[in-house]
Structure formats: C-alpha cells, structure tokens
Scaffold this active site. Structure first.
Site, short mmCIF file in Angstrom:
data_model
loop_
_atom_site.label_atom_id
_atom_site.label_comp_id
_atom_site.label_asym_id
_atom_site.label_seq_id
_atom_site.Cartn_x
_atom_site.Cartn_y
_atom_site.Cartn_z
N GLY A 132 -15.14 139.52 41.34
CA GLY A 132 -13.90 139.09 41.98
C GLY A 132 -14.15 138.90 43.45
O GLY A 132 -15.21 139.23 43.97
N ILE A 170 -15.87 134.30 49.18
CA ILE A 170 -17.24 134.14 49.66
C ILE A 170 -17.57 135.27 50.63
O ILE A 170 -16.72 135.73 51.40
CB ILE A 170 -17.39 132.77 50.35
CG1 ILE A 170 -18.86 132.44 50.60
CG2 ILE A 170 -16.57 132.68 51.63
CD1 ILE A 170 -19.12 131.00 50.99
N THR A 171 -18.81 135.73 50.61
CA THR A 171 -19.21 136.70 51.60
C THR A 171 -20.69 136.56 51.94
O THR A 171 -21.42 135.82 51.29
CB THR A 171 -18.89 138.15 51.14
OG1 THR A 171 -18.94 139.02 52.27
CG2 THR A 171 -19.88 138.64 50.10
N TYR A 172 -21.10 137.29 52.98
CA TYR A 172 -22.49 137.30 53.41
C TYR A 172 -23.04 138.71 53.24
O TYR A 172 -22.37 139.71 53.54
CB TYR A 172 -22.58 136.88 54.89
CG TYR A 172 -23.91 137.24 55.53
CD1 TYR A 172 -24.03 138.37 56.33
CD2 TYR A 172 -25.04 136.44 55.30
CE1 TYR A 172 -25.25 138.71 56.89
CE2 TYR A 172 -26.27 136.78 55.87
CZ TYR A 172 -26.36 137.91 56.66
OH TYR A 172 -27.57 138.26 57.21
N HIS A 173 -24.28 138.80 52.75
CA HIS A 173 -24.99 140.06 52.70
C HIS A 173 -26.27 139.89 53.50
O HIS A 173 -26.89 138.82 53.46
CB HIS A 173 -25.37 140.43 51.26
CG HIS A 173 -24.19 140.63 50.37
ND1 HIS A 173 -23.17 141.49 50.68
CD2 HIS A 173 -23.88 140.08 49.17
CE1 HIS A 173 -22.27 141.46 49.71
NE2 HIS A 173 -22.67 140.62 48.78
N GLY A 211 -16.15 143.44 46.13
CA GLY A 211 -16.09 142.40 45.09
C GLY A 211 -16.66 143.04 43.84
O GLY A 211 -17.79 143.49 43.83
N GLY A 239 -19.81 145.63 43.79
CA GLY A 239 -19.25 146.83 44.44
C GLY A 239 -18.82 146.57 45.86
O GLY A 239 -17.96 145.74 46.10
N CYS A 280 -14.41 135.96 53.04
CA CYS A 280 -13.41 136.41 52.08
C CYS A 280 -12.21 135.46 52.03
O CYS A 280 -11.15 135.84 51.54
CB CYS A 280 -12.94 137.83 52.39
SG CYS A 280 -14.34 138.97 52.60
#
Lengths: 228, 159
Positions: free
Chosen positions: A80, A83-86, A149, A160, A178
C-alpha cells in the site's frame, strides 16, 4: 497459559531491493505455513524508488533513464502507499508477522508501526506525531521523518516502515513523496539537537521499540551471515 | 450541572458512552443472519444460482478507510480461500480471499469510483463480486453468524 511470543530479528546490512523482496516472499510463505516464527528484517537499501499497488507513477518527476543515470533503481510493488525513496542512512524494518495471532487489523498494525518510529525519535528529544487523515506516516512538524507501506496477505505482513536517520534528502526532490505535494521531508539528523550515535545503535533502538510495542517475550538476534 | 445531565441522557438515548473502556467497534460489529462467514473475514450470501461476496463490518472497521479496491474481471475463476482482489487502507494493501470456488459473473464496478462503500455499507452497496458456485457444499465449511461473532471476539481478545 499464554504461549510466549518470539521474534526473530535478521540484521541484513545493505540489501538490494529485489533481493529483499524475494526474501520477504519466502519468509511470508513460511510464516503462513507456520514453519517459522514472526520475523523482522532490518536493513538499508541502495538508492531505490518504489511505487505501491496503485502505481501512482505520475508522482515520479523524472524519467526512468534519468534515475538510472543517478544510480537509482525503480520498482513496482504490491504494498500500500504511494511513491517513496529508500537509500543509505534510512533504517528500514520489514516485519513478517501474523496479525491474526495477535488479533490486529491493518489500521491498528499501522498505528503501532507509526508509534515504533515516534518512540525512537523521542529517545533523541524529537517530538514526532502520526499523520493526520490520509497522511499515514510519522511527522515532525510539517516534515515527514518516517514512511509506511505495508502488504497483508492471509493475515501475514510484508514491507513495513522506513525511518530517515540521515539520508541524502535531495533524492526526494525527484518525486512527490507519498503523493503529498506541499510537505517537506526531514530526518533525525536534522531534527535532533544532540549528536547521533552510530547508525547500528539507532537501528537497534528502532528494533527494540518495535519488539516492545508488539509485546514479544523473546527476541532472537541473527546477523547477516548466520541468518541465510 | 443541568447541561451535564442533559448531555448524559442525550448520550444514553444515542447509545454513546463518554469513555468506553475499549473500542466500541469490538462490541458493536454487525454480523448479519442469513450469511456465511470465512475466518479471513469475508461474507457470502447464497441466493439461487448466484453467491454475492464481500468483506464484513468487522473487517472494514479493522482496515480503516478504504481508498482503493482491486477487483478481478468477470469470467475469471475463484478458488475457496484464495485471493481474488485487494483493498488498500492506511498505506496497507490487504488481500481479499474468496470463501467459495466458482466463476465470477459480476464485479461491483462502483467500488472503483467509491471505494468507501466498503466502509459505509459492507454488506449491501459495498459487495465485491458475484460468483456462480462450482461446489455449493463448500458453504457448509463456513461459519454461521453466531460462530463468526464468537470467532471475532476471540481474535480481538488475542491482543
């Protein structure tokens, strides 16, 4: 008599996103078959952008080619969230746990993940709060310090949380993080008044915060080598 | 003082309490008669040759506000206890499993525009798929309303 609950923690160091995904799938399948106990992966990723099930790629502001030039990967996932960055210096926890065993639904689970990060931030005198409606995550003022997420399949969790210790926040400029346009991203380094200890210490505190909130009786720690 | 007395009797009339010792939802989740229930919190209503499937009130309450629903195409097959779609709420996607096996004959397309129907009307307007059961005896393996209510209470008490 209540059965003691055990959490097995695997500290993986830096791990490629797809490798971590494959490992989660295997662990989730084993957990569903009751072959293993609740397991928690703690790790960091090299620069990686990920999208959730809704595939909101309108929130990616550069092309995939430009991402490659930057040395970042892009992955579409079943979790869920938007968009994100790691990336380096962002502590990630992927709990592979059975929610049915503890009678938790998605909402309560996510609230506890938020609290895990809020409690960690408070160790450093940083007052973080959960997101307001539709803004799931952990915030310091108007800056987002932690993202969530999650995927839940047959009551077993994967994916997680991601907590910004001191990542290069410029990477967030290439996305609408996000999907929330007018908010900043922040980090523990930015918000804490005192100097931070080594990241391994912060990661360990994050894991302990999780274990405490989820009421585990026993925590078994495994490092990269012995876990695989 | 008078205001407080009035407020409390108004609250009583509306069946609200000022400080519930535990979430109201645990006590007041609706479980309907005439439906069968799966341990993964889906319900099925068998009427003639068609069975309608959705998720229960207990499930929607535990999920939080549903913002996205992924549904299959009509004509596809579902298998008992296997996933046929997913819902997203609070940044969590949760798989939805079919309580029975069969062929999907209709899908609730309203859920694409208005996923919140699952929260506001889980047993009526928030239905997810309609299925032609391939093995009606599977319904016997599911829980009735009383059994499901007890199941929910036990599951919630686990934490």
């Amino acid at each position: 008599m209540r059965i003691p609950r055990k959490l097995e923690v695997w500290r993986m160091g830096t791990m490629n996103y797809l490798q971590a995904l494959k490992l989660q799938e295997k662990l989730a399948s084993d957990r569903k078959a009751c072959k293993i106990s609740d397991t928690l992966l703690a790790l960091q990723h090299p620069p990686t952008y990920t999208l959730g099930k809704r595939r909101t790629d309108h929130n990616l502001l550069v092309s995939e080619d430009e991402l490659k030039t930057m040395g970042a990967e892009l992955h579409y996932t079943q979790r869920g969230g938007d968009i994100t960055y790691h990336g380096p210096s962002q502590a990630i926890l992927y709990p592979i746990i059975s929610l049915r065993d503890i009678g938790l639904g998605a909402r309560n689970y996510v609230e506890k993940l938020e609290l895990t990060m809020i409690n960690l931030a408070s160790i450093y005198g940083v007052q973080a709060r959960p997101g307001r409606k539709c803004q799931t995550g952990v915030w310091v003022g108007e800056g987002k310090i932690g993202a969530i997420g999650v995927r839940i399949s047959s009551g077993i969790t994967s994916h997680g949380l991601a907590f910004n210790i001191n990542p290069d926040l410029n990477y967030f400029k290439h996305i609408v993080p996000c999907g929330i346009a007018d908010k900043e991203v922040t980090s523990l380094k930015r918000e804490a008044k005192s100097e931070l200890p080594p990241e391994e210490v912060i990661e360990e505190q994050l894991i302990s915060s999780f274990a405490q909130l989820f009421n585990y009786d026993n925590v078994e720690w495994k490092d990269n080598g012995s876990a695989l | 003082m008078a205001l407080r007395v009035w407020a409390s009797s108004a609250a009583n009339a509306l069946r609200l309490s000022s400080a519930p010792p535990f979430p109201l939802s645990r006590c007041f989740s609706t479980v309907l008669d005439g439906l069968k229930y799966a341990t993964s919190h889906e319900w099925v209503k068998h009427e003639g040759s068609v069975a309608t499937i959705g998720i229960t009130e207990h499930a929607q309450d535990h999920l939080g506000e549903v913002v996205f629903v992924e549904l299959p195409e009509p004509g596809g097959a579902v298998t008992q206890a296997s996933g046929f779609g997913a819902v997203e709420s609070v940044k969590a996607t949760s798989d939805v499993n079919s309580p029975i096996s069969g062929e999907i004959v209709e899908v609730n397309t309203k859920l694409t525009e208005t996923p919140g129907l699952i929260n506001s009307s889980p047993y009526e307007n928030g239905w997810m798929i309609k299925v032609k059961p391939s093995n009606p005896s599977e319904l016997e393996s599911l829980m009735g309303p009383k059994e499901y209510t007890k199941f929910c209470e036990e599951e919630d008490a686990a934490h």
